[in-house]
Every structure is written in structure tokens, then in C-alpha cells.
Scaffold this motif. Structure first.
Motif, PDB file in Angstrom:
ATOM      1  N   TYR A 402      33.874  34.830   1.845  1.00 60.96           N
ATOM      2  CA  TYR A 402      33.377  35.513   3.040  1.00 60.96           C
ATOM      3  C   TYR A 402      32.690  36.829   2.679  1.00 60.96           C
ATOM      4  CZ  TYR A 402      33.314  37.329   7.822  1.00 60.96           C
ATOM      5  OH  TYR A 402      32.932  37.805   9.039  1.00 60.96           O
ATOM      6  N   ALA A 403      33.387  37.600   1.842  1.00 62.32           N
ATOM      7  CA  ALA A 403      32.829  38.893   1.410  1.00 62.32           C
ATOM      8  C   ALA A 403      31.489  38.688   0.713  1.00 62.32           C
ATOM      9  CB  ALA A 403      33.813  39.597   0.481  1.00 62.32           C
ATOM     10  N   PHE A 404      31.433  37.653  -0.098  1.00 63.76           N
ATOM     11  CA  PHE A 404      30.210  37.357  -0.850  1.00 63.76           C
ATOM     12  C   PHE A 404      29.081  36.952   0.097  1.00 63.76           C
ATOM     13  CE2 PHE A 404      27.436  34.969  -3.719  1.00 63.76           C
ATOM     14  CZ  PHE A 404      27.468  35.756  -4.867  1.00 63.76           C
ATOM     15  N   ALA A 405      29.418  36.087   1.043  1.00 62.29           N
ATOM     16  CA  ALA A 405      28.409  35.602   1.993  1.00 62.29           C
ATOM     17  C   ALA A 405      27.841  36.752   2.824  1.00 62.29           C
ATOM     18  CB  ALA A 405      29.026  34.532   2.890  1.00 62.29           C
ATOM     19  N   LYS A 406      28.733  37.615   3.283  1.00 62.92           N
ATOM     20  CA  LYS A 406      28.301  38.766   4.081  1.00 62.92           C
ATOM     21  C   LYS A 406      27.365  39.655   3.276  1.00 62.92           C
ATOM     22  CE  LYS A 406      30.063  38.669   8.220  1.00 62.92           C
ATOM     23  NZ  LYS A 406      29.500  39.033   9.507  1.00 62.92           N
ATOM     24  N   HIS A 407      27.747  39.907   2.038  1.00 65.17           N
ATOM     25  CA  HIS A 407      26.984  40.795   1.180  1.00 65.17           C
ATOM     26  C   HIS A 407      25.573  40.269   0.913  1.00 65.17           C
ATOM     27  CE1 HIS A 407      25.972  42.974  -2.603  1.00 65.17           C
ATOM     28  NE2 HIS A 407      26.551  43.961  -1.952  1.00 65.17           N
ATOM     29  N   PHE A 408      25.471  38.963   0.710  1.00 61.56           N
ATOM     30  CA  PHE A 408      24.165  38.378   0.394  1.00 61.56           C
ATOM     31  C   PHE A 408      23.540  37.627   1.577  1.00 61.56           C
ATOM     32  CE2 PHE A 408      26.056  38.929  -3.838  1.00 61.56           C
ATOM     33  CZ  PHE A 408      25.040  39.644  -4.450  1.00 61.56           C
ATOM     34  N   SER A 409      24.106  37.866   2.764  1.00 63.96           N
ATOM     35  CA  SER A 409      23.598  37.246   3.991  1.00 63.96           C
ATOM     36  C   SER A 409      23.446  35.730   3.877  1.00 63.96           C
ATOM     37  CB  SER A 409      22.236  37.860   4.371  1.00 63.96           C
ATOM     38  OG  SER A 409      22.363  39.244   4.466  1.00 63.96           O
ATOM     39  N   LEU A 410      24.487  35.099   3.429  1.00 61.83           N
ATOM     40  CA  LEU A 410      24.496  33.645   3.344  1.00 61.83           C
ATOM     41  C   LEU A 410      25.168  33.102   4.606  1.00 61.83           C
ATOM     42  CD1 LEU A 410      25.538  33.612  -0.387  1.00 61.83           C
ATOM     43  CD2 LEU A 410      23.363  32.730   0.485  1.00 61.83           C
ATOM     44  N   PRO A 411      24.813  31.889   5.011  1.00 62.96           N
ATOM     45  CA  PRO A 411      25.375  31.356   6.259  1.00 62.96           C
ATOM     46  C   PRO A 411      26.886  31.113   6.191  1.00 62.96           C
ATOM     47  CG  PRO A 411      24.006  29.713   5.148  1.00 62.96           C
ATOM     48  CD  PRO A 411      23.830  30.980   4.394  1.00 62.96           C
ATOM     49  N   ILE A 412      27.517  31.244   7.355  1.00 62.93           N
ATOM     50  CA  ILE A 412      28.956  31.032   7.469  1.00 62.93           C
ATOM     51  C   ILE A 412      29.184  30.008   8.574  1.00 62.93           C
ATOM     52  CG2 ILE A 412      31.155  32.125   8.097  1.00 62.93           C
ATOM     53  CD1 ILE A 412      29.831  34.795   7.036  1.00 62.93           C
ATOM     54  N   ILE A 413      29.757  28.869   8.216  1.00 66.69           N
ATOM     55  CA  ILE A 413      29.968  27.812   9.215  1.00 66.69           C
ATOM     56  C   ILE A 413      31.463  27.694   9.520  1.00 66.69           C
ATOM     57  CG2 ILE A 413      29.623  25.362   9.758  1.00 66.69           C
ATOM     58  CD1 ILE A 413      27.448  25.331   7.566  1.00 66.69           C
ATOM     59  N   ILE A 432      42.333  22.579  14.628  1.00 68.73           N
ATOM     60  CA  ILE A 432      41.610  21.316  14.764  1.00 68.73           C
ATOM     61  C   ILE A 432      40.218  21.494  14.169  1.00 68.73           C
ATOM     62  CG2 ILE A 432      40.744  19.604  16.432  1.00 68.73           C
ATOM     63  CD1 ILE A 432      43.804  19.802  16.469  1.00 68.73           C
ATOM     64  N   MET A 433      39.779  20.521  13.398  1.00 67.11           N
ATOM     65  CA  MET A 433      38.510  20.601  12.672  1.00 67.11           C
ATOM     66  C   MET A 433      37.302  20.410  13.602  1.00 67.11           C
ATOM     67  SD  MET A 433      39.658  20.943   9.528  1.00 67.11           S
ATOM     68  CE  MET A 433      38.142  20.748   8.627  1.00 67.11           C
ATOM     69  N   MET A 434      36.241  21.132  13.274  1.00 69.05           N
ATOM     70  CA  MET A 434      34.961  20.911  13.958  1.00 69.05           C
ATOM     71  C   MET A 434      33.824  21.102  12.941  1.00 69.05           C
ATOM     72  SD  MET A 434      34.388  24.399  16.067  1.00 69.05           S
ATOM     73  CE  MET A 434      33.922  25.905  15.286  1.00 69.05           C
ATOM     74  N   ASN A 435      32.599  20.848  13.359  1.00 64.95           N
ATOM     75  CA  ASN A 435      31.436  20.932  12.452  1.00 64.95           C
ATOM     76  C   ASN A 435      31.648  20.131  11.173  1.00 64.95           C
ATOM     77  OD1 ASN A 435      30.181  22.676  14.234  1.00 64.95           O
ATOM     78  ND2 ASN A 435      30.898  24.517  13.175  1.00 64.95           N
ATOM     79  N   SER A 436      32.485  19.119  11.209  1.00 64.21           N
ATOM     80  CA  SER A 436      32.902  18.473   9.972  1.00 64.21           C
ATOM     81  C   SER A 436      32.743  16.960   9.956  1.00 64.21           C
ATOM     82  CB  SER A 436      34.369  18.832   9.666  1.00 64.21           C
ATOM     83  OG  SER A 436      34.465  20.177   9.314  1.00 64.21           O
ATOM     84  N   GLY A 437      31.726  16.452  10.614  1.00 65.29           N
ATOM     85  CA  GLY A 437      31.424  15.019  10.542  1.00 65.29           C
ATOM     86  C   GLY A 437      32.627  14.155  10.867  1.00 65.29           C
ATOM     87  N   PHE A 438      32.996  13.307   9.905  1.00 68.70           N
ATOM     88  CA  PHE A 438      34.070  12.346  10.144  1.00 68.70           C
ATOM     89  C   PHE A 438      35.448  12.999  10.254  1.00 68.70           C
ATOM     90  CE2 PHE A 438      36.147  12.059   5.983  1.00 68.70           C
ATOM     91  CZ  PHE A 438      35.230  12.720   5.177  1.00 68.70           C
ATOM     92  N   LEU A 439      35.540  14.282   9.942  1.00 66.40           N
ATOM     93  CA  LEU A 439      36.837  14.963  10.012  1.00 66.40           C
ATOM     94  C   LEU A 439      37.063  15.643  11.356  1.00 66.40           C
ATOM     95  CD1 LEU A 439      36.744  16.623   6.478  1.00 66.40           C
ATOM     96  CD2 LEU A 439      38.069  14.605   7.132  1.00 66.40           C
ATOM     97  N   ASN A 440      36.043  15.687  12.194  1.00 70.06           N
ATOM     98  CA  ASN A 440      36.156  16.366  13.484  1.00 70.06           C
ATOM     99  C   ASN A 440      37.331  15.850  14.302  1.00 70.06           C
ATOM    100  OD1 ASN A 440      34.076  18.148  13.197  1.00 70.06           O
ATOM    101  ND2 ASN A 440      32.533  16.775  14.101  1.00 70.06           N
ATOM    102  N   GLY A 441      38.056  16.794  14.895  1.00 66.11           N
ATOM    103  CA  GLY A 441      39.157  16.426  15.772  1.00 66.11           C
ATOM    104  C   GLY A 441      40.496  16.272  15.066  1.00 66.11           C
ATOM    105  N   LEU A 442      40.479  16.224  13.756  1.00 67.76           N
ATOM    106  CA  LEU A 442      41.742  16.095  13.021  1.00 67.76           C
ATOM    107  C   LEU A 442      42.374  17.477  12.836  1.00 67.76           C
ATOM    108  CD1 LEU A 442      40.649  13.660  10.151  1.00 67.76           C
ATOM    109  CD2 LEU A 442      41.883  13.078  12.250  1.00 67.76           C
TER     110      LEU A 442
END
Length: 918
Positions: A402-413, A432-442
RNA sequence: GCCCGGAUGGUGGAAUGGUAGACACGAAGGACUUAAAAUCCUUUGGCUUUACGGCUGUGCGGGUUCAAGUCCCGCUUCGGGUACCA
């Protein structure tokens, strides 16, 4: 006759020595019990009062077990190789062997005064050739074995060679430094040197180019447990990372067994926990990522395969070999600069500076599940030594990513329903999972399992277990250690023949590296084997000699084997090991590893070396202070100091009594204070105090020798135990010692009045028997539970009660003396002899509690109202619950307490308490 | 950050959910002694009461229970271990 402790103690110490009272032999007619202390490094400072704490505790247990009919092995020796003696040698030219010998003599003298029951005929010193012969011998065995991961067991290297000859690496499941694949034909076509190089990849003791902790100040490499927060544990010197060709022990191969074994030993939970964390097992998946536009892929290790849809970038460790392959031409300069800058920094700097740094490699990986392109970065927050040295970053759910992504403005999903990752990552493992294709809802838990299943089915990755535990670097570029039984031919290491052992440490002119920068052994003359091949220049580390010493004690004089089968079958392993927690991740891991290796070779019969382990707490110092008025030589007493501007100075605790300073002694203490003046309160100079580490610089070191001279060893032993629970840290304050000394003197008065021995053969009363048997019960329970502080209290209570009854009866006093013998052996021997016994009290039989004598005829019931005790009521012990209730309610004090109210509820606990709820 | 331990009188500490402070140290008073040391006796958590007694009290805030130092939840604080371990 007065209690003359010094005469008595000298008499019995001489007597024990003369009669070999503590010599132990195998005796098949008795059950064995092995009690071991962590043997000391004999430092120049000698023992202070904190050192014997654990030794006294183990001594009590040993003596107790002997009285209980066990054949007790209780040995002692010295961990004699080590850095301090060598550092001293560098400074003074004094040979470390000479210093060590002197220090050992001093330790022995101090130990002897305390009256331990060690079998000194079994003493070992790790620096003696007939001992380290077996350290070298074990090393040769490790060189000649590899670890079969399927059998989870060490196997002869010869069978590996055979397998290579018939089918190459096919079907081989072995712990190795790096995975190798070759055919039988390829193996056979290799020259000897190359074959040897391959074998090093598998040997349990192996030589390899490794990133090591190099300590320039000590001029040597250190193991991971010898480094803490980027500095050496000994001396606190800076440590840097370097790649060097070093001997290592493949401890990591045993990681699973070391972990499993913890389930079978009786150690404290915290110690087991520390070791578990150090071993650091984590179950996850190794996943393969393809590179965009290249016919090439790489693997990452993750415990959270379920977060695969949240991967927005990849990170490589700067040291990773992938860096070169994945850096594009445009990014080359930037990457090179970054890697170079990282290399320059020491471990300490990297730890101290938590700023996010990194650089883009120019390449993209393809997410094997979603197919998305993800940039590959390089950053020093990823470690080369763990997993594959590359990670998939999931910034939404990992704080570092997270710290790395923030620093280099990388996307966070975000991947968990309803979570907010705008301010910080959510490392939670629930939701519960989301944004995760076949794992959604688990749920996360379900998703982890499903993701693992999915990636192995699709061939994207495989389930994998990773350990944090690293191999132990075994070379030290120092003089004062065991020489390796190794010579080099064509730059390849070979073992000396076992018949050449021990390979003795050679004499050298100076204890420093050579001009060429080789270790000190480079100075040795004729440091070659018989054929003239050069011998190894490094020596073994401190933990080498301590890894199997407990086995050697079983059979210390054997020149045919480390330990004979007979001795090992009888003594087996250590039943009780007492020592400090500081060895949790060093000695206690290495010796378990070493033991398991020898077990695999069927040389010993137990898989775990230390069945039960008790950690004694540290004894801290209690410092005293004086207050000097600024710019003067006048000292002001504690409670008046606030009226002045003062400086607080440590004062030697040995010239302070109950916080009152002995002014004359103070004036003589240091020349500066000869003319000191004082501002007193109530005619006294009162000192301040604080609990600190016991150390010379705080002037709070108390020497056991001084205590023995003033009070005797028995008093010292009792007082050390009386201070508090064994496992707890507590400050030493000599002032409390009078209490236990008085106890011994009072015990003495039950036997002697002036010059007469006053013990009689009278029949004891029920009351006296009750006192005795209550004590027997308490002491037995306490010893079994290592609650020695309460044992000492119980002895005091017993003697106080017998004293009040003027009980001088042999039938009571003799069992009491036997009971006390483990704690205060000298006075017990003396009194036991006075009672008419010719044999040593060590060979008496421990008394057994007879519950009959403890039966009470009446019970004093506390009568409480709403939980508050108001009065006591004595009732017959056999009175029924109903009767007790009735009697209590009928009591006039109860009626007074009730004050006309009817009780709502009455609780009667028979034999304990009555509670009346109003 | 994470993982373990602790926190009880002036001090070290004791207490299978059942009389908190056992046992010691220190302190105060007394006996013995010409005196000191040693020894012996008494008192000693705090507040209050002439006394009997009462109130209060185990780091803090809640809870469970007839009853909590002890069990549960949430903190404070002090030790120890460990750490970019994916």
C-alpha cells in the motif's frame, strides 16, 4: 554450640570430594534422571550473584530426585571457545587458551563454594581436543549426508551419487541450495571438480557463495541469531551484507521436523512460540507469471492466492537475478543506479530508513488469472532470501504494498466488500470477496482454498510451504574455535580421514588476519594435510561446541565414539534443562537440529534432546545513588536533595546497608570522595535506589563469594530461591538475606542448646506430626512445580511452629532435615550426622506425606454476608452442609447481621466458607 | 507493527473462584545486656475510632458470579522476543 556455617560447609565439601558422593555411574537397577544446566562461558569477570540462580534450582531438583530413588546425572562443563577471550588476546597478546584456563579455574572455585552436586569427573571443555574431536567428527558426517525430503531424514551422500549415476536428478527429492536437473549421462560426463560442486548443493554441511552478515569490527561472519537489528549481538558492531564462500549447515532441511518436535516437549509456551516464529512456516502458493512480449516467466510466493485479482504491480528484490533479465534498455541506467545505491547501504541503514524507494524495470507481467498487464518494479522492501525474491503486490490488503502504491501512484483495487482503502490498507482476513472474478461472494477463507485449487488445476502454480528459518552459516574468520577437518584440492573441499581427528588448533604468532586478509589460521605454519594440501582457514562458530555437549556428558571419556550406545540407551536425553531464554533461537535450535541429525544416523535413541525446559529469570541489580550538590564535594541525603541542585551518582551497593550509606567506607571508596562532606537526615545519609541491569558500571554487582563468607552457602542458596518465582526476573537486594539466615540459626536451636545436643526420642504429638506432614506435602508439591520460593517459606513456617512448641524430637526433626537437604545440603548433612547417621543425607529416603496426620477435627468457617466476612465460626469438620447452614443461621451474630431481614440465599461450601445473601 | 509475559503494602513476594497481603526484609516499641552484637516478644496496607468496630483496598473502566487479585471484554503502562518474511 553455635551454627558455624563456614566450618560446617568446608567440612562437608571436603567430605563429598573424598567420598565421591556425586560420582554417577550407569545403574540398570535404578531409573535414570538427567538434569542439565546450560553450561557457562567462563568470562573474565567471574560469577555474580545472578549466575547461580538456575544452577541452584537444578541442584535442588537433582538432589530431590536422588532422594526419590533415581540415578541422577548432573554434570557441568564450560563453553570455552568464544570471542571475548580472543578479543582480549588481540589486545594483550595473552593466548586465549591461557585466559580461558584461568577463568575456568576461577569459575570452578566459585561454584565449589556453593555446594553443588555436580559429578565433576564428567566435566567437559569445548576447547579441549578430546572434546572437539567429536564436533569435527559430526561435521564430517554432515558433509557426508544429504536430506531426503520424502523420507524427512538424512541419507548417505553415497546413495545420492548412485542415484545420479543411474538416473540423474530424476526422482530425487532432496534439500538443496538451488534446484538442479541433469541426466545420468550429464552427471557422468562431469569432471570430478564439477561433480563435487554439484554435491555441495545437497550436502548437509556445505560450502556455498552466500549473502552473509559480515562484521568488519569483529572481522568475521555472523549467523542470523548473532545479529539483531543490524548489529552484532556481542559488542553491538555494525554488520553488512556480503557474498562470501562459507560453510553452512542445512538446518532449513529440518524445519518441519523442528517445528513438529515442539509438540512433544515440555517447554514454556512462550519459548515454543519464539521458536515457532523463528522457524516461520507459511503455507501458500508459488505462482508463475509470464512476461509481456518475452518467452520467459518467473515465480512468486504468496500466502494469499485469493488476492490475485488485486495485483496491480510486481516487485523484485534488488539482489534478484531477475532484475537483469527484466530491465528494459530505457530503464537500464535508473535501475543500475538504484541497485548500486541499495548495495552500498548496510542492513542497519535499511532498517533505520523506512522511506519507500524503488524503480520501474520497464517490463510488464501478465496476470495468469485475469490476463491483465502489470508493471514490474524493483524495491528493497522485498527480500532476496525469502520465497523467490519476487512478489505480487496487492496494495489494497498489504500495508507495505500500500505504501509503495501510494508513493508511486499505482492503482489500488479493493477486494473485500465494504472496505475502505482510501487512507490505509486492510490486512484483514475476514469478509466477502469482490472485484475477484470467480471468487466473488466467497469469504476470504473459502477464497484462499478455492484459489489454491484453481491455480494448481490450471497449472498456474503449486501449493508450497515456505520457511523463514535459514541455514546456519558455520564459518568464522577467527582463531579461537574448532578447526574444520577440511582440506582443499583443486579448490574443492575434502574431509580429513576420521583417524586424523582431532585436528588440533595450531599455534600462531598473532591473533589477527594475515596481510592478505585471510583469517588468523592463515598464519599457521605447515597448515596442510599429510599430502600437502592446504587446510581450511576458518574455524567453527560458538554454537558448534554446545550443540551436542549433553550427549558427551553421558560418556565423556570415550575415545571411540561421541557416546557409547550403552550410555546413550541408559541416559537417553535430558529430563530437565534449566537455562536462560536468550538461547531460544540459537543454541536451542542448533542442538535440536544436531540431535535430529545424529538420530537419523541411528547413533542416538532420542529425537529430541531436552524433554523439559525451565527458563530461569534474570537477576537484576539494585543500584544505590548519592546526590552531589553541583560544583561541590558535598553530598545530600535523599529526602533533602530537592532543596539543592544535585547530580545523581551511582554508589557501590556493597558500602550501603538498607539504603543507608556507610560514610567512612564511602570516603575510602574513591580518592575523589576522601574529603567529601555530607548533609544528613536523622543523622544518616539515605541513598536513592533503582532496579537496573547488574553491571560493573552501575556499581551494583554482588559477588556470591562475599555472601558465602558472610552468611554461608546454604543461606545463599536459600535466599536465591526465596527471592521470588524461578522464571521471573527480580532484583537482588542483599538486605533481605538476614531472614533466611535467621531461619537456619533457628533450625539449629532445635538441635543444640549451648554445648548440648538436645534432640530426644520422645513420641511426637499429633500437632507436631501435623506440622511435619503438612510441610512434607507442601515441599514435595513445590519442588515438582519449581516453586522454590514458597518452599523456603514453608520451611520457615514449619521451624517457627516447632520452635513455638519447643519440639526437639528426632521423629520430627530427622525427616525435616532430609526434606531440607536439597536446599541447604551442608547444614542438613551436619544435622543428619548429629542425629546418629553414618551415611550421607544424599542417600536418605525422601519422606512421604501421611494424609492421616493432616485430618482436621474442626473447621473455622468464615461467615460472610453478601461476600463480606463478618465473623468466624468453628464447627466440626464432618458436619453436614445442612447442619452448617442451620448452625450458622442460628448464631446470634448472624441474627445481629441480618437485622430482622430474611436471607435470600445461603451458600455453604463444606470445609470452606458460608455466604449469606441478604 | 506483531507475538509473549507482568502490574498486589515502604521493599521482595503469597493466595486449586471462597478470610487479600502468607513468609521475609525494613520500620516502630519492648525484654535481655554496663553497652553493643546476637536472641526473644509485640505492632505494622490506607483512612477512621479511646475502644469494640466501621469504611476502603490487588494499574484503569466495564461485565459474569452468592463470591473476582484470580474468569470474560475494552484500555493504560512496564518488561522481553521479533520484524519490510509477501
Amino acid at each position: 554450640m553455635e551454627y558455624n556455617f563456614s566450618e560446617i560447609e568446608q567440612k562437608w565439601q571436603a567430605n563429598w570430594k573424598k567420598n565421591n558422593t556425586y560420582k554417577t555411574e550407569i545403574d540398570q537397577n535404578k531409573p535414570k534422571f538427567y538434569v542439565l544446566d546450560m553450561f557457562p562461558y567462563p568470562s573474565g569477570a567471574g560469577l555474580h550473584v545472578g549466575h547461580p540462580l538456575g544452577y541452584i534450582a537444578s541442584d535442588i531438583f537433582s538432589r530431590y530426585k536422588r532422594l526419590k530413588g533415581f540415578n541422577v546425572l548432573h554434570p557441568m562443563g564450560y563453553d570455552a571457545y568464544g570471542l571475548p577471550a580472543e578479543q582480549y588476546a588481540i589486545q594483550t597478546g595473552q593466548h586465549p587458551a591461557v585466559t580461558t584456563k584461568k577463568n575456568i579455574a576461577r569459575y570452578r572455585e566459585q561454584l565449589d563454594k556453593i555446594g553443588f552436586c555436580y559429578d565433576w569427573s564428567r566435566e567437559i571443555r569445548t576447547c579441549e581436543p578430546d572434546y572437539y574431536k567429536w564436533t569435527q567428527w559430526a561435521f564430517i558426517q554432515m558433509f557426508n549426508h544429504y536430506f531426503d525430503t520424502k523420507l524427512q531424514k538424512a541419507q548417505p551422500i553415497a546413495s545420492l551419487i548412485k542415484a545420479f549415476e543411474t538416473s540423474g536428478t530424476a526422482g530425487i527429492e532432496a534439500s538443496c541450495t538451488e534446484e538442479m536437473t541433469f541426466t545420468a549421462g550429464e552427471w557422468k560426463s562431469k569432471v570430478e571438480k564439477d561433480q563435487q560442486e554439484v554435491l555441495l548443493n545437497y550436502r548437509i554441511a556445505y560450502l556455498a557463495d552466500l549473502k552473509v552478515n559480515w562484521c568488519p569490527a569483529l572481522g568475521t561472519v555472523l549467523a542470523n541469531d548473532e545479529v539483531s537489528e543490524g548489529v552484532s549481538v556481542r559488542g553491538g558492531h555494525t554488520v553488512e551484507q556480503r557474498v562470501m564462500r562459507q560453510w553452512s549447515l542445512r538446518v532449513s532441511a529440518y524445519a518441519q521436523r523442528l517445528l513438529d518436535g515442539l509438540g512433544t516437549v515440555e517447554w514454556t509456551e512462550s519459548l515454543k512460540e519464539t521458536q515457532k516464529n523463528w522457524i516461520g512456516r507459511s503455507e501458500g502458493a508459488e505462482m508463475t507469471f509470464n512476461i509481456k512480449g518475452q518467452d520467459f516467466n518467473f515465480e512468486v510466493f504468496t500466502t494469499r492466492a485469493d488476492t490475485i485479482y488485486g495485483v496491480t504491480f510486481m516487485v523484485l528484490a534488488p539482489e534478484s537475478e531477475l532484475v537483469k533479465q527484466l530491465t528494459t534498455a530505457e530503464q537500464a541506467t535508473e535501475v543500475e543506479n538504484y541497485v548500486a545505491a541499495t548495495k552500498k547501504r548496510t542492513e542497519r541503514e535499511r532498517i533505520a530508513d523506512r522511506r519507500v524507494s524503488g524503480v520501474f524495470s520497464g517490463s510488464y507481467a501478465i496476470n495468469p488469472v485475469s490476463g491483465t498487464e502489470i508493471p514490474i518494479w524493483i524495491s528493497d522492501y522485498v527480500l532476496a532470501g525469502y520465497g523467490t525474491g519476487a512478489i505480487m503486490a496487492v496494495p489494497a490488503h498489504d500495508s507495505r504494498d500500500y505504501a509503495f502504491a501510494k508513493h508511486f501512484s499505482l492503482p489500488i483495487i479493493p477486494l473485500i466488500e465494504g472496505c475502505d482503502v482510501s487512507e490505509e490498507s486492510l490486512d484483514a482476513k475476514e469478509g466477502i470477496m469482490m472485484n475477484s472474478g470467480f471468487l466473488n461472494g466467497l469469504t476470504v477463507k473459502e477464497a484462499i482454498a478455492k484459489a489454491k485449487e484453481y491455480i494448481s488445476e490450471k497449472g498456474i502454480g503449486r501449493v508450497k510451504v515456505n520457511f523463514r528459518l535459514r541455514d546456519a552459516i558455520f564459518s568464522r574468520q577467527r582463531y579461537w574455535g574448532e578447526p574444520f577437518p577440511v582440506y582443499y584440492k583443486d579448490d574443492m573441499p575434502y574431509m580429513l580421514d576420521e583417524s586424523r581427528l582431532p585436528l588440533e588448533l595450531p599455534e600462531i604468532d598473532k591473533f589477527l588476519p594475515t596481510e592478505k586478509g585471510e583469517p588468523p589460521l592463515g598464519r599457521a605454519k605447515n597448515w596442510t594435510n599429510e599430502e600437502g594440501f592446504p587446510l581450511e582457514f576458518c574455524t567453527m562458530p560458538g554454537f558448534a561446541g554446545s550443540s551436542a555437549y549433553y550427549l558427551r556428558y553421558m560418556d565423556p571419556k570415550n575415545d571411540k565414539a561421541l557416546v557409547s550406545t550403552e550410555a546413550n540407551q541408559y541416559w537417553r536425553n535430558v529430563d530437565l534443562y534449566i537455562g536462560g531464554t536468550e538461547h531460544a533461537t540459537g543454541h536451542l535450535v542448533y542442538s535440536r537440529f544436531w540431535n535430529k541429525f545424529l538420530f537419523d544416523l541411528e547413533l542416538i535413541c532420542e529425537d529430541e534432546p531436552f524433554k523439559k525446559l525451565v527458563n530461569q529469570g534474570m537477576i537484576q541489580g539494585r543500584s544505590n545513588f548519592v546526590y552531589r550538590i553541583k560544583d561541590s564535594n558535598t553530598f545530600v541525603s535523599l529526602n533533602l536533595k530537592d532543596q539543592y541542585e544535585t547530580t545523581q551518582l551511582h554508589v557501590d551497593v556493597n558500602i550501603v546497608s538498607n539504603d543507608v550509606l556507610d560514610i567512612d567506607k564511602f570516603k575510602n571508596w574513591l580518592p575523589d570522595y576522601a574529603n567529601a562532606e555530607f548533609i544528613l537526615e536523622d543523622g544518616k545519609y539515605v541513598c536513592g535506589w533503582a532496579v537496573e541491569k547488574m553491571s560493573k558500571s552501575m556499581y551494583n554487582v554482588v559477588n556470591p563469594d562475599d555472601i558465602v563468607v558472610r552468611y554461608g552457602a546454604d543461606t545463599l542458596r536459600l535466599y536465591e530461591m526465596f527471592l521470588g518465582p524461578l522464571e521471573q526476573s527480580k532484583p537482588w537486594d542483599t538486605n533481605g538475606i538476614d531472614g533466611v539466615h535467621r531461619f537456619l540459626k533457628r533450625l539449629w536451636t532445635l538441635f543444640y542448646k549451648e554445648e548440648n545436643f538436645i534432640v530426644t526420642d520422645e513420641v511426637p504429638s499429633a500437632e507436631e506430626l501435623k506440622i511435619l506432614h503438612k510441610t512434607i506435602k507442601k515441599i514435595t508439591f513445590d519442588i515438582e512445580n519449581f516453586s522454590y520460593n514458597t518452599s523456603v517459606s514453608a520451611f520457615m513456617i514449619c521451624v517457627n511452629e516447632l520452635f513455638a512448641l519447643k519440639c526437639y524430637k528426632k521423629a520430627i526433626l530427622e525427616p525435616l532435615v532430609i526434606l531440607l537437604a536439597p536446599f541447604a545440603p551442608h547444614i542438613s548433612e551436619e544435622l543428619y550426622q548429629a542425629l546418629g547417621n553414618n551415611e550421607s543425607v544424599c542417600d536418605a529416603t525422601f519422606p512421604i506425606c501421611n494424609e492421616e496426620y493432616l485430618k482436621e477435627t474442626s473447621v473455622k468457617y468464615p461467615i460472610s454476608f453478601n461476600g463480606k466476612v463478618r465473623f468466624m465460626l468453628e464447627l466440626p469438620a464432618d458436619m453436614s452442609k445442612e447442619e452448617v447452614e442451620k448452625t450458622a443461621l442460628a448464631n446470634e451474630q448472624t441474627i445481629k447481621q441480618l437485622d430482622g431481614n430474611a436471607p435470600k440465599k445461603i451458600i455453604v461450601v463444606p470445609g470452606k466458607i458460608v455466604n449469606i445473601v441478604i
